[in-house]
Design a protein around this motif. Sequence first.
Motif, PDB file in Angstrom:
ATOM      1  N   ASP A   1       0.806  -1.221   0.000  1.00 40.22           N
ATOM      2  CA  ASP A   1       0.000   0.000   0.000  1.00 40.22           C
ATOM      3  C   ASP A   1       0.838   1.269   0.000  1.00 40.22           C
ATOM      4  O   ASP A   1       0.290   2.380  -0.005  1.00 40.22           O
ATOM      5  N   GLU A   2       2.176   1.135  -0.002  1.00 36.96           N
ATOM      6  CA  GLU A   2       3.055   2.298  -0.109  1.00 36.96           C
ATOM      7  C   GLU A   2       3.687   2.437  -1.489  1.00 36.96           C
ATOM      8  O   GLU A   2       4.477   3.338  -1.717  1.00 36.96           O
ATOM      9  N   ILE A   3       3.347   1.560  -2.417  1.00 39.23           N
ATOM     10  CA  ILE A   3       3.919   1.650  -3.760  1.00 39.23           C
ATOM     11  C   ILE A   3       3.323   2.823  -4.533  1.00 39.23           C
ATOM     12  O   ILE A   3       4.045   3.645  -5.108  1.00 39.23           O
ATOM     13  N   ASP A   4       1.995   2.950  -4.547  1.00 40.60           N
ATOM     14  CA  ASP A   4       1.347   4.039  -5.306  1.00 40.60           C
ATOM     15  C   ASP A   4      -0.014   4.378  -4.706  1.00 40.60           C
ATOM     16  O   ASP A   4      -1.052   4.233  -5.356  1.00 40.60           O
ATOM     17  N   PRO A   5      -0.030   4.852  -3.460  1.00 39.12           N
ATOM     18  CA  PRO A   5      -1.317   5.115  -2.802  1.00 39.12           C
ATOM     19  C   PRO A   5      -2.107   6.249  -3.430  1.00 39.12           C
ATOM     20  O   PRO A   5      -3.324   6.343  -3.239  1.00 39.12           O
ATOM     21  N   LYS A   6      -1.455   7.133  -4.181  1.00 38.78           N
ATOM     22  CA  LYS A   6      -2.158   8.248  -4.827  1.00 38.78           C
ATOM     23  C   LYS A   6      -2.606   7.921  -6.246  1.00 38.78           C
ATOM     24  O   LYS A   6      -3.140   8.778  -6.951  1.00 38.78           O
ATOM     25  N   ASN A   7      -2.361   6.678  -6.667  1.00 36.47           N
ATOM     26  CA  ASN A   7      -2.818   6.202  -7.969  1.00 36.47           C
ATOM     27  C   ASN A   7      -2.230   6.994  -9.138  1.00 36.47           C
ATOM     28  O   ASN A   7      -2.885   7.194 -10.168  1.00 36.47           O
ATOM     29  N   PHE A   8      -1.005   7.437  -8.996  1.00 38.85           N
ATOM     30  CA  PHE A   8      -0.347   8.150 -10.097  1.00 38.85           C
ATOM     31  C   PHE A   8      -0.116   7.248 -11.304  1.00 38.85           C
ATOM     32  O   PHE A   8       0.035   7.743 -12.429  1.00 38.85           O
ATOM     33  N   THR A   9      -0.049   5.923 -11.080  1.00 36.14           N
ATOM     34  CA  THR A   9       0.181   4.990 -12.190  1.00 36.14           C
ATOM     35  C   THR A   9      -1.123   4.367 -12.691  1.00 36.14           C
ATOM     36  O   THR A   9      -1.096   3.374 -13.420  1.00 36.14           O
ATOM     37  N   ASN A  10      -2.249   4.939 -12.285  1.00 38.16           N
ATOM     38  CA  ASN A  10      -3.566   4.450 -12.717  1.00 38.16           C
ATOM     39  C   ASN A  10      -3.777   2.980 -12.359  1.00 38.16           C
ATOM     40  O   ASN A  10      -4.367   2.208 -13.139  1.00 38.16           O
ATOM     41  N   GLY A  11      -3.281   2.611 -11.193  1.00 35.22           N
ATOM     42  CA  GLY A  11      -3.491   1.258 -10.710  1.00 35.22           C
ATOM     43  C   GLY A  11      -2.542   0.223 -11.257  1.00 35.22           C
ATOM     44  O   GLY A  11      -2.705  -0.974 -10.999  1.00 35.22           O
ATOM     45  N   ASN A  12      -1.543   0.651 -12.007  1.00 29.90           N
ATOM     46  CA  ASN A  12      -0.618  -0.299 -12.626  1.00 29.90           C
ATOM     47  C   ASN A  12       0.596  -0.625 -11.768  1.00 29.90           C
ATOM     48  O   ASN A  12       1.260  -1.641 -11.971  1.00 29.90           O
ATOM     49  N   GLY A  13       0.940   0.243 -10.825  1.00 32.44           N
ATOM     50  CA  GLY A  13       2.159   0.037 -10.060  1.00 32.44           C
ATOM     51  C   GLY A  13       3.392   0.374 -10.882  1.00 32.44           C
ATOM     52  O   GLY A  13       3.325   1.099 -11.882  1.00 32.44           O
ATOM     53  N   LEU A  14       4.532  -0.161 -10.479  1.00 33.98           N
ATOM     54  CA  LEU A  14       5.799   0.088 -11.170  1.00 33.98           C
ATOM     55  C   LEU A  14       5.958  -0.916 -12.303  1.00 33.98           C
ATOM     56  O   LEU A  14       6.211  -2.102 -12.085  1.00 33.98           O
ATOM     57  N   THR A  15       5.820  -0.450 -13.523  1.00 32.63           N
ATOM     58  CA  THR A  15       5.829  -1.358 -14.680  1.00 32.63           C
ATOM     59  C   THR A  15       6.800  -0.954 -15.782  1.00 32.63           C
ATOM     60  O   THR A  15       7.156  -1.782 -16.614  1.00 32.63           O
ATOM     61  N   LYS A  16       7.212   0.301 -15.828  1.00 35.96           N
ATOM     62  CA  LYS A  16       7.946   0.790 -16.993  1.00 35.96           C
ATOM     63  C   LYS A  16       9.420   0.385 -16.952  1.00 35.96           C
ATOM     64  O   LYS A  16      10.046   0.404 -15.898  1.00 35.96           O
ATOM     65  N   PRO A  17       9.996   0.007 -18.108  1.00 35.08           N
ATOM     66  CA  PRO A  17      11.435  -0.287 -18.150  1.00 35.08           C
ATOM     67  C   PRO A  17      12.235   0.905 -17.631  1.00 35.08           C
ATOM     68  O   PRO A  17      11.886   2.058 -17.891  1.00 35.08           O
ATOM     69  N   MET A  18      13.301   0.611 -16.911  1.00 35.05           N
ATOM     70  CA  MET A  18      14.105   1.660 -16.296  1.00 35.05           C
ATOM     71  C   MET A  18      15.579   1.520 -16.637  1.00 35.05           C
ATOM     72  O   MET A  18      16.100   0.413 -16.772  1.00 35.05           O
ATOM     73  N   HIS A  19      16.237   2.680 -16.766  1.00 33.56           N
ATOM     74  CA  HIS A  19      17.680   2.745 -16.966  1.00 33.56           C
ATOM     75  C   HIS A  19      18.394   2.713 -15.619  1.00 33.56           C
ATOM     76  O   HIS A  19      17.878   3.206 -14.615  1.00 33.56           O
ATOM     77  N   MET A  20      19.606   2.166 -15.611  1.00 39.33           N
ATOM     78  CA  MET A  20      20.454   2.223 -14.421  1.00 39.33           C
ATOM     79  C   MET A  20      21.170   3.571 -14.399  1.00 39.33           C
ATOM     80  O   MET A  20      21.690   4.021 -15.442  1.00 39.33           O
ATOM     81  N   ILE A  21      21.229   4.218 -13.233  1.00 33.75           N
ATOM     82  CA  ILE A  21      21.909   5.510 -13.087  1.00 33.75           C
ATOM     83  C   ILE A  21      22.786   5.471 -11.847  1.00 33.75           C
ATOM     84  O   ILE A  21      22.358   5.003 -10.787  1.00 33.75           O
ATOM     85  N   ILE A  22      24.024   5.936 -11.992  1.00 32.00           N
ATOM     86  CA  ILE A  22      24.935   6.087 -10.862  1.00 32.00           C
ATOM     87  C   ILE A  22      25.348   7.551 -10.828  1.00 32.00           C
ATOM     88  O   ILE A  22      25.858   8.081 -11.828  1.00 32.00           O
ATOM     89  N   SER A  23      25.134   8.228  -9.690  1.00 34.28           N
ATOM     90  CA  SER A  23      25.359   9.676  -9.665  1.00 34.28           C
ATOM     91  C   SER A  23      25.728  10.154  -8.276  1.00 34.28           C
ATOM     92  O   SER A  23      25.554   9.458  -7.275  1.00 34.28           O
ATOM     93  N   ALA A  24      26.242  11.375  -8.231  1.00 34.70           N
ATOM     94  CA  ALA A  24      26.432  12.126  -6.989  1.00 34.70           C
ATOM     95  C   ALA A  24      25.729  13.457  -7.174  1.00 34.70           C
ATOM     96  O   ALA A  24      25.617  13.962  -8.298  1.00 34.70           O
ATOM     97  N   ALA A  25      25.242  14.049  -6.062  1.00 29.80           N
ATOM     98  CA  ALA A  25      24.463  15.280  -6.229  1.00 29.80           C
ATOM     99  C   ALA A  25      24.425  16.108  -4.962  1.00 29.80           C
ATOM    100  O   ALA A  25      24.501  15.590  -3.848  1.00 29.80           O
ATOM    101  N   ALA A  26      24.282  17.428  -5.164  1.00 30.24           N
ATOM    102  CA  ALA A  26      23.947  18.359  -4.089  1.00 30.24           C
ATOM    103  C   ALA A  26      22.438  18.483  -4.088  1.00 30.24           C
ATOM    104  O   ALA A  26      21.868  19.228  -4.890  1.00 30.24           O
ATOM    105  N   GLN A  27      21.770  17.748  -3.231  1.00 30.15           N
ATOM    106  CA  GLN A  27      20.323  17.672  -3.285  1.00 30.15           C
ATOM    107  C   GLN A  27      19.676  18.893  -2.627  1.00 30.15           C
ATOM    108  O   GLN A  27      19.963  19.226  -1.477  1.00 30.15           O
ATOM    109  N   SER A  28      18.770  19.508  -3.357  1.00 34.40           N
ATOM    110  CA  SER A  28      18.223  20.803  -2.965  1.00 34.40           C
ATOM    111  C   SER A  28      17.556  20.787  -1.605  1.00 34.40           C
ATOM    112  O   SER A  28      17.654  21.758  -0.838  1.00 34.40           O
ATOM    113  N   TRP A  29      16.854  19.715  -1.261  1.00 36.22           N
ATOM    114  CA  TRP A  29      16.100  19.694  -0.010  1.00 36.22           C
ATOM    115  C   TRP A  29      17.003  19.814   1.206  1.00 36.22           C
ATOM    116  O   TRP A  29      16.570  20.246   2.263  1.00 36.22           O
ATOM    117  N   ARG A  30      18.276  19.509   1.068  1.00 35.99           N
ATOM    118  CA  ARG A  30      19.196  19.589   2.188  1.00 35.99           C
ATOM    119  C   ARG A  30      19.680  21.012   2.450  1.00 35.99           C
ATOM    120  O   ARG A  30      20.367  21.262   3.440  1.00 35.99           O
TER     121      ARG A  30
END
Length: 316
Positions: free
Chosen positions: A250-279
């Motif tokens: 129930d924590e995967i997509d409780p707001k139904n942003f994926t229209n009830g599909n969950g995580l389905t789309k092919p994804m790329h691998m990413i390796i990164s470093a970042a200065a994250q704005s929220w910090r």
Amino acid sequence: MKRQFLNKCSLTFILALSLIACDSNDAPAQDTESKPDTETDIDQENDDLSYLPKLENDLTWTLQPQVSNEFNFDGGKEASEFTTDWKDGYINSWTGPGITQYSYEQSDIVDGELVYHATIEGEKIKTGCISSKAAVTYPMYMEVRVKLSESVLSSAVWMLSDDSTEEIDNLEAFGAKSSDYFSKRLHLSHHVFIRDPFQDYQPEGPETWYADGKNTIWSDDYHNYGVLWEDPWSLSYYVDGKMVRKTPVDEIDPKNFTNGNGLTKPMHMIISAAAQSWRSSDSQGAGAVDFLTDPTVANVDKTIMKVDWIRVYKPE
């Protein structure tokens, strides 16, 4: 990758027939690095994946070369072993969160490792990012062996769909010892997005910030970090071969942003470093960071992140 910090302080998939970043006084630490010797090619017969769910019908966890790399070759990022399957940059033209600027100059492949470093240039923090040209979908297991940077920058290994609406974060961590909280925790989470108008859902709470109960400072040594994406509603996270978090369905997509599909789309691998704005803000009680003056960013050695390998498997 916008992150939210907590207030102070599965459906089972049946495989084939049956189965299974980017936004805290450093004490000197003893050098406990233990990077193993690596072979030119992955010897999959010696991969111990016994901690993963057992596969039936003669399926085995099989390495996917297009989205895996040992970084154990000469020629650095100019070598065909890199350029054939990997992009020296993000999956599109985005240059990073906040004041982050992804740049090819900030990473290299040296002595069998992908090595990042960051520099302050004007009002920007220049960091590294690479991404796989190919994308994969569930069921899959991705694991990396990483030594985090000892800075307030994030060390991140994650996956993202082409349209940037689905994201799985295998590893997101902040290795600076100036924060007793962050240095001992790993952020294990995911996102689903609506891009227009922009909305971002991510599970929150202390359970998304893993600490092992042994006061381990994750930037002190190499560790193996893995995520198992079994099906649209099942994510499990592993550290050094131990499952440490399974995201509730129930924590995967409780707001139904994926229209009830969950995580389905092919994804790329990413390796990164970042200065994250929220910090940069203390609005959530996490302690504000000024990346442009922080001593762990000003000291290039503290910003070094090392990736020994990335390996992706699918049941075949």
